[in-house]
Design an enzyme around this catalytic site. Structure first.
Site, PDB file in Angstrom:
ATOM      1  N   ARG A 103      -0.293  -0.074  -9.273  1.00 40.83           N
ATOM      2  CA  ARG A 103      -0.447   1.335  -8.926  1.00 40.83           C
ATOM      3  C   ARG A 103       0.717   2.161  -9.458  1.00 40.83           C
ATOM      4  NH1 ARG A 103       0.228   1.938  -3.942  1.00 40.83           N
ATOM      5  NH2 ARG A 103       0.420  -0.196  -3.200  1.00 40.83           N
TER       6      ARG A 103
ATOM      7  N   ALA B 107       0.818  -1.197   0.000  1.00 39.33           N
ATOM      8  CA  ALA B 107       0.000   0.000   0.000  1.00 39.33           C
ATOM      9  C   ALA B 107       0.855   1.251   0.000  1.00 39.33           C
ATOM     10  CB  ALA B 107      -0.921  -0.021   1.217  1.00 39.33           C
ATOM     11  N   CYS B 108       0.218   2.401  -0.139  1.00 40.40           N
ATOM     12  CA  CYS B 108       0.834   3.730  -0.159  1.00 40.40           C
ATOM     13  C   CYS B 108       1.426   4.060  -1.537  1.00 40.40           C
ATOM     14  CB  CYS B 108       1.920   3.905   0.886  1.00 40.40           C
ATOM     15  SG  CYS B 108       1.369   3.707   2.591  1.00 40.40           S
ATOM     16  N   THR B 109       1.316   5.318  -1.895  1.00 42.22           N
ATOM     17  CA  THR B 109       1.846   5.818  -3.162  1.00 42.22           C
ATOM     18  C   THR B 109       2.411   7.211  -2.939  1.00 42.22           C
ATOM     19  OG1 THR B 109       0.139   4.596  -4.373  1.00 42.22           O
ATOM     20  CG2 THR B 109       1.278   6.333  -5.577  1.00 42.22           C
TER      21      THR B 109
ATOM     22  N   ASN C  60       5.332   0.542  -3.200  1.00 40.73           N
ATOM     23  CA  ASN C  60       5.923  -0.337  -2.193  1.00 40.73           C
ATOM     24  C   ASN C  60       6.646  -1.489  -2.864  1.00 40.73           C
ATOM     25  OD1 ASN C  60       2.915   0.541  -1.235  1.00 40.73           O
ATOM     26  ND2 ASN C  60       4.426   0.994   0.326  1.00 40.73           N
TER      27      ASN C  60
END
Length: 341
Positions: A224, A18-20, A192
């Site tokens: 992503r 997760a996270c961008t 990630n």
């Protein structure tokens, strides 16, 4: 099916994180940095204002590295034990994202001063004005990182990205105990897993695909990376400051994960809890909680960040609804203690 294609598909199916983070260039050749914080539960994030001149240490007691902050900063905390995001008054932006492959090595055997992984981001913001300065200093590895478990029991592994007013960018990863640095203004996107070099290989493959016809669509990290890279390149470079901020938010929202989504056994694939946008030119830090219906921001120029000023913080417990400039709402507070054993 070619070897590169097979490798790309295998990596995409294997990675679930997760996270961008992205860097958006405006039509005025200024830069905004956006990131999403995706986690399986609310990590109890607050905002903090830390003045220059603060005496700091790595948070691990005897043997910790010590320093005095050269720059003031506004930061976002994580579980009240780590700085994971922020910008300093020189315009350096730091974002730390989860990386399951992180391996910081045997810190005690290194013989170097120690620093908690929770203090790593803060060390960069306290000490450097530009990416070049940070790369030069951190490549000498002045400390060894210790990564105890997070308060929720999950491993604390992450990679650090930095950006500055020139659009320069660097990504720092510890793999198999060794520091890897990727330094180039071309590195405008980070997600990630897999490691950044493998993300670049996947992205290179997808550059040959017409993004208007097809792009990978899962919430997995490599997908992503590809989608936001295409969107970032396609987005207009706005000259109006308001439109530039709106465009940056639209980009990071487009790659966010629905609130509440989670997958059993994969704590690092989860919904987006909050988003930030750092406007380096304006020295303005925007924050958007997925639990609230509005955006608020902090003007660094309005914070008390001079040497001798007291640390202060904006309490976000209970998800209060803020809107507009909240710079005047920070209240004096003792700084949180970095993650330790």
């Amino acid at each position: 099916m070619g070897l590169i294609v097979c490798a790309a598909i295998a990596l995409m199916s294997a990675a679930a994180n997760a996270c961008t983070r992205l860097i958006y260039e405006t039509g005025n050749k200024t830069f905004l940095v956006a990131r999403s914080m995706d986690w399986m539960e609310d990590p109890k994030t607050d905002l903090w204002a830390f003045p220059k001149g603060m005496k700091r240490d790595g948070g691990l007691g005897t043997g910790s590295i010590t320093w005095t902050a050269k720059y003031g900063s506004v930061v976002a905390s994580f579980y009240g034990v780590a700085t994971v995001d922020g910008m300093n008054d020189a315009g350096l932006v730091a974002n730390t994202l989860y990386l399951g492959e992180s391996d910081y090595g045997d810190a005690k055997a290194s013989g170097k001063p120690l620093i908690s992984v929770g203090a790593w981001t803060q060390y960069a913001l306290d000490n450097f004005a530009t990416v070049d300065q940070a790369v030069d200093a951190l490549s000498k590895e002045p400390f060894a990182i210790v990564a105890p478990a997070l308060p929720d029991g999950n491993a604390a592994g992450g990679h650090l990205s930095l950006a500055d007013a020139t659009g320069d960018s660097a990504i720092f990863e510890y793999l198999n105990g060794k520091l890897m640095i990727h330094h180039s203004p071309k590195y405008t996107v980070m997600t990630n897993s897999p490691t950044f070099d493998e993300q670049l290989a996947i992205s290179a493959y997808w550059k040959n695909i017409d993004g208007l016809s097809f792009l990978p669509g899962t919430i997995n990290s490599p997908d992503r990376f590809v989608r936001i890279s295409w969107s970032l390149n396609a987005a207009p470079k706005e000259k109006d400051e308001r439109l530039a901020v709106a465009t940056t938010f639209s980009l990071i929202r487009s790659i966010s994960v629905p609130l509440g989504l989670s997958e059993a056994g994969k704590p690092n694939i989860a919904g987006t809890i909050w988003r930030s946008v750092s406007d380096i030119s304006a020295k303005r830090y925007y924050f958007e909680s997925a639990y609230s219906p509005s955006i608020f921001w902090v003007d660094i120029y309005k914070l008390k960040l001079a040497a001798g000023d007291k640390p202060s913080h904006l309490d976000l417990n209970g998800h209060p609804i803020y809107s507009g400039d909240v710079s005047g709402k920070f209240l004096p507070a003792e700084p949180f203690k970095f993650l330790s054993n």
